[in-house]
Every structure is written in C-alpha cells, then in structure tokens.
Design a protein around this motif. Structure first.
Motif, short mmCIF file in Angstrom:
data_model
loop_
_atom_site.label_atom_id
_atom_site.label_comp_id
_atom_site.label_asym_id
_atom_site.label_seq_id
_atom_site.Cartn_x
_atom_site.Cartn_y
_atom_site.Cartn_z
N LYS A 192 0.85 -1.20 0.00
CA LYS A 192 0.00 0.00 0.00
C LYS A 192 0.88 1.24 0.00
CE LYS A 192 -4.24 -1.52 2.13
NZ LYS A 192 -4.75 -1.90 3.42
N THR A 193 0.54 2.16 -0.86
CA THR A 193 1.31 3.41 -0.95
C THR A 193 0.38 4.59 -0.68
OG1 THR A 193 2.83 2.50 -2.57
CG2 THR A 193 2.66 4.88 -2.48
N ARG A 194 0.83 5.50 0.20
CA ARG A 194 0.07 6.73 0.43
C ARG A 194 0.74 7.84 -0.37
NH1 ARG A 194 -2.22 9.23 5.09
NH2 ARG A 194 -2.90 7.16 5.73
N TRP A 195 -0.07 8.65 -1.05
CA TRP A 195 0.50 9.72 -1.87
C TRP A 195 0.36 11.07 -1.20
CZ3 TRP A 195 3.43 8.90 -6.08
CH2 TRP A 195 3.40 7.60 -6.62
N LEU A 196 1.46 11.79 -1.12
CA LEU A 196 1.41 13.17 -0.65
C LEU A 196 1.62 14.07 -1.87
CD1 LEU A 196 3.68 13.12 2.53
CD2 LEU A 196 1.21 12.86 2.40
N GLU A 197 0.91 15.19 -1.87
CA GLU A 197 1.06 16.07 -3.04
C GLU A 197 1.69 17.39 -2.64
OE1 GLU A 197 -2.82 16.38 -4.75
OE2 GLU A 197 -2.63 14.38 -5.65
N TYR A 198 2.47 17.94 -3.53
CA TYR A 198 2.98 19.29 -3.29
C TYR A 198 3.25 19.99 -4.61
CZ TYR A 198 7.67 17.27 -3.99
OH TYR A 198 8.76 16.65 -4.49
N GLU A 199 3.33 21.31 -4.53
CA GLU A 199 3.55 22.08 -5.76
C GLU A 199 5.02 22.00 -6.15
OE1 GLU A 199 1.99 26.00 -5.52
OE2 GLU A 199 -0.06 25.25 -5.24
N ASN A 200 5.24 22.06 -7.44
CA ASN A 200 6.61 21.96 -7.94
C ASN A 200 7.51 23.03 -7.34
OD1 ASN A 200 8.66 20.90 -9.48
ND2 ASN A 200 8.27 22.30 -11.18
N ILE A 201 8.70 22.60 -6.92
CA ILE A 201 9.67 23.55 -6.38
C ILE A 201 10.83 23.58 -7.36
CG2 ILE A 201 11.23 24.03 -4.45
CD1 ILE A 201 9.35 22.16 -2.79
N GLU A 202 11.26 24.77 -7.73
CA GLU A 202 12.36 24.83 -8.70
C GLU A 202 13.69 24.61 -8.02
OE1 GLU A 202 12.33 27.69 -11.86
OE2 GLU A 202 10.19 28.06 -11.51
#
Ligand code: UDP
Ligand code: MG
Length: 320
Positions: A192-202
């Motif tokens: 099982k994998t939990r996904w965390l989301e975040y905005e792209n960081i340069e």
C-alpha cells in the motif's frame, strides 16, 4: 530507537550539497525527537566536479553521513540501486540533493508509516510550474500512454522522493534487472502506498542533469521495461496490411477481368512500397529495442561499480 537511511544520488552537485546538508540537519533534530536516528547515504554518480571532495568532508565531520562513489557516471537508477543495497535503516528514503524534494515532509512521512498499514509514502507534484512547456506536454503524453499499455501503475507527476519500510526495500532489491526503471518497479512490488502532493519547487542551484533527449531515451526504457504492447501492436498492423493487400488483389483481378489492364498507377505503387517498408523498418527497430535490452540483461553486468566508500568504517574514515 528506529533508524532511517536517506539515499541521495548526486551527480555534479558541488553547489547544492551544502544547502542540502543544512536542511537535512534540521530534519535530523526533529527525527531524534520522534525517536528515530537519521543516517545519510550520499551516492556520487561519477561526478567530475568537487562533489566527492565535499562529500568526504561532510562525512568526516558527521558520523551520520556516509558516502559511496562510482567509478564513472552510471545514471541515477544505478545510484538508487546502490543506495538501496547499502541502506541499513528500518525506514529508507530516497531524495534528490537539489532541494526540489522538501526535506520538511520527512517527519510527516515517518508518522504516516508508523501509524498506518502503508509500506510506502510517496510524493507527486500537482503541477509542473517552471518546466518548459514542450517537456511537460511530452511528460503528460508519456504517462497517458503508459496507463494504456502497461499493467503497472505509473503515476503522473510521481517523484522518486519517498519513504519506504524495510520489507518494501527488500522486495525492491529482489528485482535485480539491469535496465532499471524505478518509477515502474515501485508500482510493480505492490504494497500500500500513500501519496502526498505538493507544488513543484524549482531547483535552487546548479542545473538539471536531464536533457530532453535523455528524458526521451529514459521514457523508451520505461516503455520497453514495462510493456510488450508495442511489438504486439506491430503484429496487428502487419495483419491489417495483409488483409488490405488481399482485398486489393481481389479488386484488381476483378477490375482487370472486367475492364482490361490500362498501365497506370506507378506513383501510387511507389507510395505504398515506401509506406510499407517504412512500417517494416519501424517494427524491426521496435524488435531491436527489446532484443538489445534482453542482450544487456543476459550479460549480467553489475549495475554499478564502486571506486571509493566509507561504508565499511563505522567511524567514517574512508577506505580506498
Ligand atoms: N543524478 C544522478 N545521476 C545522473 C543524473 C542525476 O545521480 O546521471 C541525480 C542528481 O544529482 C539529483 C537527482 O539525480 O540529485 C535528480 O537530478 P536533477 O535534479 O538533475 O533532475 P530533475 O529534478 O530536473 O528531474
Ligand atoms: Mg532536480
């Protein structure tokens, strides 16, 4: 007390290592409060700049930083594999050195792994801000294509940044293939994998190591490693053209019998020959792609070669 190993592949990253060290030191304090010891495993992927010297310095001053250096540039996939092989922690994380993967997420990821039945916490970018438009377009197209032609789930925008449990890592290590496409392997092992989301960081400093061409080659590796659909499609196209040819023959025979045989149509014949030989060559190339990968696989060459490391030494003195 638990132990966590963070694997950090580095290729010509002399500018970014120091910033990374500062950021990860803060996380280390936080993890200690959470009863978890942090250990960093820096993998030098054959850098030609001062990366290795900086790594040695960092590990000399900090017993919790270890390094391993390749004999040449073997690619990020090889660096990941080397890291996974030598990671000792009950928890293993993988992150880039350029701070595009926010280190501040790590305590949260550990918390999730400890308090859920997941064996992996992975991250994905919700946007591709700051990336060239053409690159984003092709990246999206690649993920869409993969969804259709492969059984393994490859998530759009998924980063390699993740935290895994020991058993997940052991399963990954059982996959000993030479042509490694981690984004697919992660899905292939299951759990099982939990996904965390975040905005792209340069990227803060330095430059990306991935040219458009390198990414294109990488995507072809991914397709060949996780789908046999292209050769199957080639076979179907062959069958389709055979059927068409058969129908044409019938039509031409009927027409000749009914209306005689006016000599005409050589340009169209030429077009058909060109088209068909093009398709044949393309399909041969496809077969060649699979064959060459198989060829590399049966040679059983090592995935990487290590030139220098301080892994064996508990106190961090290098062995050469
Ligand atoms: N990297 C590596 N070997 C390579 C290319 C890249 O170990 O041949 C490392 C690089 O040092 C960085 C990470 O892989 O830590 C991601 O590379 P980069 O930031 O250039 O890729 P991007 O974030 O642009 O996809
Ligand atoms: Mg990067």
């Amino acid at each position: 007390m638990d132990r966590m190993t963070i694997i950090v592949p580095c290729y010509n990253e002399q500018e970014t290592l120091e910033d990374y060290y500062q950021a990860i030191s803060r996380v280390r304090e936080q993890l200690l409060d959470m009863d978890c010891r942090l250990e960093i495993l820096l993998v030098d992927d054959g850098s030609s700049d001062e990366t290795l010297a900086r790594m040695k310095e960092l590990s000399r001053n900090n017993g919790w930083i270890r390094y391993l250096s390749f004999t040449r540039n073997f690619g990020k996939e090889a660096a990941i594999y080397a890291g996974l092989t030598h990671a000792r922690g009950e928890y293993v994380s993988l992150m880039d050195v350029d701070l595009q993967d926010p280190p501040a997420l790590i305590p949260q990821m550990l918390d999730i792994l400890r308090n859920s039945d997941c064996d992996c916490v992975a991250t994905r970018r919700v946007d591709r801000k700051g990336e060239p438009v053409i690159r984003s377009f092709f990246a999206r197209a690649f993920y869409r294509l993969m969804r259709h032609i492969s059984d393994v789930e490859i998530v759009d925008g998924a980063r390699d940044f993740r935290l895994m449990t020991r058993r997940y890592v052991d399963s990954l290590l059982e996959l000993k293939e030479y042509n490694r496409f981690s984004k697919g392997l992660f899905g292939w092992v299951g759990y099982k994998t939990r996904w965390l989301e975040y905005e792209n960081i340069e990227r803060t400093k330095g430059e990306t190591k991935w040219s458009f061409f390198k990414l294109l080659m990488y995507s072809i590796d991914g397709i060949v490693a996780f789908s046999t659909m292209p050769v199957r499609i080639a076979a179907w196209i062959g069958l389709l053209f055979c059927s068409l040819a058969f129908i044409f023959i019938l039509v031409i025979v009927a027409r000749t019998l009914m209306f005689g045989d006016p000599v005409a149509g050589w340009p169209s014949t030429l077009c058909v020959i060109l088209l068909l030989s093009g398709i044949q060559l393309f399909c041969l190339g496809l077969l060649g792609e699979y064959l060459s990968k198989t060829y590399l696989e049966v040679k059983k060459r090592p995935i990487y070669l290590c030139r220098e490391t301080n892994l064996e030494e508990e106190d961090g003195t290098p062995t050469e």
